[in-house]
Design an enzyme around this catalytic site. Structure first.
Site, mmCIF file in Angstrom:
data_model
loop_
_atom_site.group_PDB
_atom_site.id
_atom_site.type_symbol
_atom_site.label_atom_id
_atom_site.label_comp_id
_atom_site.label_asym_id
_atom_site.label_seq_id
_atom_site.Cartn_x
_atom_site.Cartn_y
_atom_site.Cartn_z
ATOM 1 N N ASN B 382 39.772 45.706 45.717
ATOM 2 C CA ASN B 382 41.096 46.179 45.357
ATOM 3 C C ASN B 382 41.093 47.679 45.073
ATOM 4 O OD1 ASN B 382 43.776 46.295 44.750
ATOM 5 N ND2 ASN B 382 43.675 44.999 42.948
ATOM 6 N N ASP B 383 40.431 48.064 43.992
ATOM 7 C CA ASP B 383 40.479 49.476 43.604
ATOM 8 C C ASP B 383 39.923 50.402 44.686
ATOM 9 O OD1 ASP B 383 41.519 48.600 41.224
ATOM 10 O OD2 ASP B 383 39.567 48.514 40.237
#
Lengths: 100, 456
Positions: B382-383
């Site tokens: 995600n990040d």
């Protein structure tokens, strides 16, 4: 050995370490951590040296604890690194490891 | 054994260690290198027995047998997905052994000058921090402790008081060579290790592991000075250099300074982020739709993250790769330096699933490729693909270099839920028109995709 000689060894080792490590492939960063970690288990040599001639039982028992810890680090580190490195293969080589 | 022989054989062992690290410059030489390193260690241990001729040899051999058995068993049993915890724990025991050996050398009463005592104090300090910090990191990774940053009221003052106490105890040891002071120092620095790691969140763990790796090396180098053992100095310094370089690489890959990562949570809790799910509309699809997207692509890039490890989905990932390649589709993997929980985590997982390492591309190498890619498949990351790193100056990940998956024609996210990633930051890419989401456990989703691609 006197302090200055030890310091000399240390400073030279810093440069050798930097040179060698900066060439490590990023694919192998995890084995680098576990492998270098195994190397730090060589503190085992120090624990044995201190345990060798101590008169005090208390110190000896604690040294035994340190020996166990250092051996876990040393042996476990090399074994786990070997296990990891066995898995890395280049494209095209067909041998497959049996799945766990 | 004469002193010269001992020194000479220690030199041989040190050279073996350097070759072990040198071998890691390529996967084809790495395994031999590691074996050379192990051989060096064996030589060194045999030499110390020959040189010292220990009084109570049997006990020492029993201790080594016990440690060796525990180490071997742990190393053989551990799952590849649990490797970060394992390395954390091994770091910790190494640090503990170093601190203990310095403490006991002091208790033996072979006290030296101020410099010698100061290094002894330093060894106890850094070794204890390594131990408690590593054990806590292990707890966080094993999910015995929450992976989120832990802060308590007045923590800053507790930390400052501990640092002050540590300095006082350190000076006491250095000046007086007092054993009690060294014990006090050990207790305080054990607390310090906990205080150091408690506020660090899960996504920052790769940095902490690298840092503790460096600390364990520094502990060993310092204990080498205490014991006048050149091998320990060389070996410890090599490890210290390796950990320091990795820490720097990880910090660069996050676009943040080490200080910010370690003490960011103290400063304002910006890394805490939110845990709430958003209710903005997203486009989710079933495995069939995603299979069509993938099956008719020419070029697919996979961006794996920690979710792949959590779901143990590396084998399913490999199966999907095989299916796509059978259809003549080019599949490569984009590896972000901090994907997962330790440096190189994704590489090891995919290697276990027998994905050839030359299919794994580094971030700088792969980023230009996304523009010519049909589908970017994000699996449990995600990040590291969050465009907020470029576009949201207030975001905790602002400035972090990311995988430019947004440049692909289509983006597919395999996600468990809409919960934000570890840094707790919304990912705008999830709401983009070219993004499709496939919800579910990564392993199940990938298995469904394999079946669906086969059926095309």
């Amino acid at each position: 050995m006197d302090g200055i000689a030890l310091l000399t060894v240390f400073v030279l080792a810093v440069f050798v370490g930097y040179e060698v490590i900066s060439k490590v492939s990023s694919t192998l960063h995890t084995p680098l951590m576990s492998g270098s970690n195994a190397i730090s288990g060589i503190v085992l040599v120090g624990t044995i040296a201190v345990a060798a001639h101590t008169e005090s039982t208390a110190i000896f028992v604690l040294e035994l604890v340190a020996i166990v810890l250092a051996t876990v680090n040393l042996v476990g580190g090399f074994v786990v690194t070997d296990r990891m490195l066995r898995m890395f293969r280049a494209r095209g080589r067909k041998e497959r490891e049996p799945r766990a | 054994m004469s002193e010269n022989w001992t020194a000479l054989l220690y030199l041989v062992a040190a050279v073996c260690f350097i070759f072990a690290l040198k071998g890691l410059s390529s996967p084809s030489t790495a395994r031999v290198g590691n074996l050379v390193g192990a051989a060096g260690a064996l030589v060194a241990v045999l030499v110390v027995f020959a040189a010292e001729r220990p009084d109570r040899l049997v006990w020492i051999l029993v201790a080594i047998a016990v440690g060796g058995a525990i180490g071997t068993l742990a190393a053989r049993r551990v799952a590849m997905t649990a490797m970060p915890q394992m390395v954390a724990l091994f770091n910790g025991v190494g640090g503990a052994a170093g601190a203990l050996v310095a403490l006991l050398e002091l208790a033996e009463g072979t006290s030296g000058d101020l410099a010698h005592l100061a290094v002894t104090a330093f060894t106890v300090l850094i070794g204890s921090i390594t131990f408690s910090g590593s054990v806590l990191t292990f707890g966080k990774l094993q999910e015995l402790v929450t992976g989120r940053p832990i802060l308590f009221p007045g923590m800053r003052w507790v930390a400052l008081a501990t640092v002050a106490g540590t300095l006082a105890a350190g000076v006491w040891v250095a000046v007086d060579g007092e054993v009690l002071g060294a014990v006090l120092l050990a207790v305080l620095t054990l607390a310090l290790g906990l205080l150091l790691v408690l506020p660090v969140g899960g996504a920052d763990v790769p940095i902490v592991i690298s840092l503790l790796n460096a600390f364990s090396g520094i502990t060993v180098a310092a204990s080498g000075y205490v014991l006048s053992n050149t091998l320990l100095i060389v070996a410890g310094t090599l490890v210290g250099a390796s950990g320091t370089l990795l820490t720097k690489m990880m910090a660069d890959a996050m676009g943040r300074s080490l200080v910010n990562i370690l003490f960011g949570a103290f400063a304002g809790g910006s890394t805490l982020g939110s845990t709430t799910e958003s209710d903005r509309p997203v486009r989710s699809a079933g495995p069939q739709d995603v299979a069509i997207l993938l099956g008719y692509a020419r070029k697919v890039i996979v961006a794996p993250g920690y979710g792949l490890a959590v779901a143990q989905a590396q084998h399913a990932m490999r199966d999907l790769t095989d299916e796509l390649e059978k259809r003549g589709i080019e599949v490569t993997f984009a590896i972000h330096p901090v994907a997962g929980r330790m440096p190189g985590h994704m590489n090891v997982l995919l290697a276990e699933a027998d994905v050839p390492y030359d299919k794994l591309k580094e971030m700088t190498e792969i980023n230009p490729e996304f523009r010519t890619t049909d589908v970017a498949l994000v699996v449990g990351a995600n990040d590291v693909v969050n465009p907020a790193a470029h576009s949201a100056p207030g975001s905790p990940i602002y400035g972090m270099p990311i995988l430019e998956v947004a440049h692909a024609d289509a983006v597919v996210f395999l996600k468990r839920s809409m919960r934000p990633g570890f840094a707790g930051i919304e990912n705008e890419l999830l709401y983009d028109a070219k993004t499709t989401l496939l919800f579910g456990d990564a392993k199940e989703s990938l298995s469904k995709l394999v079946a669906a691609v086969k059926a095309l």
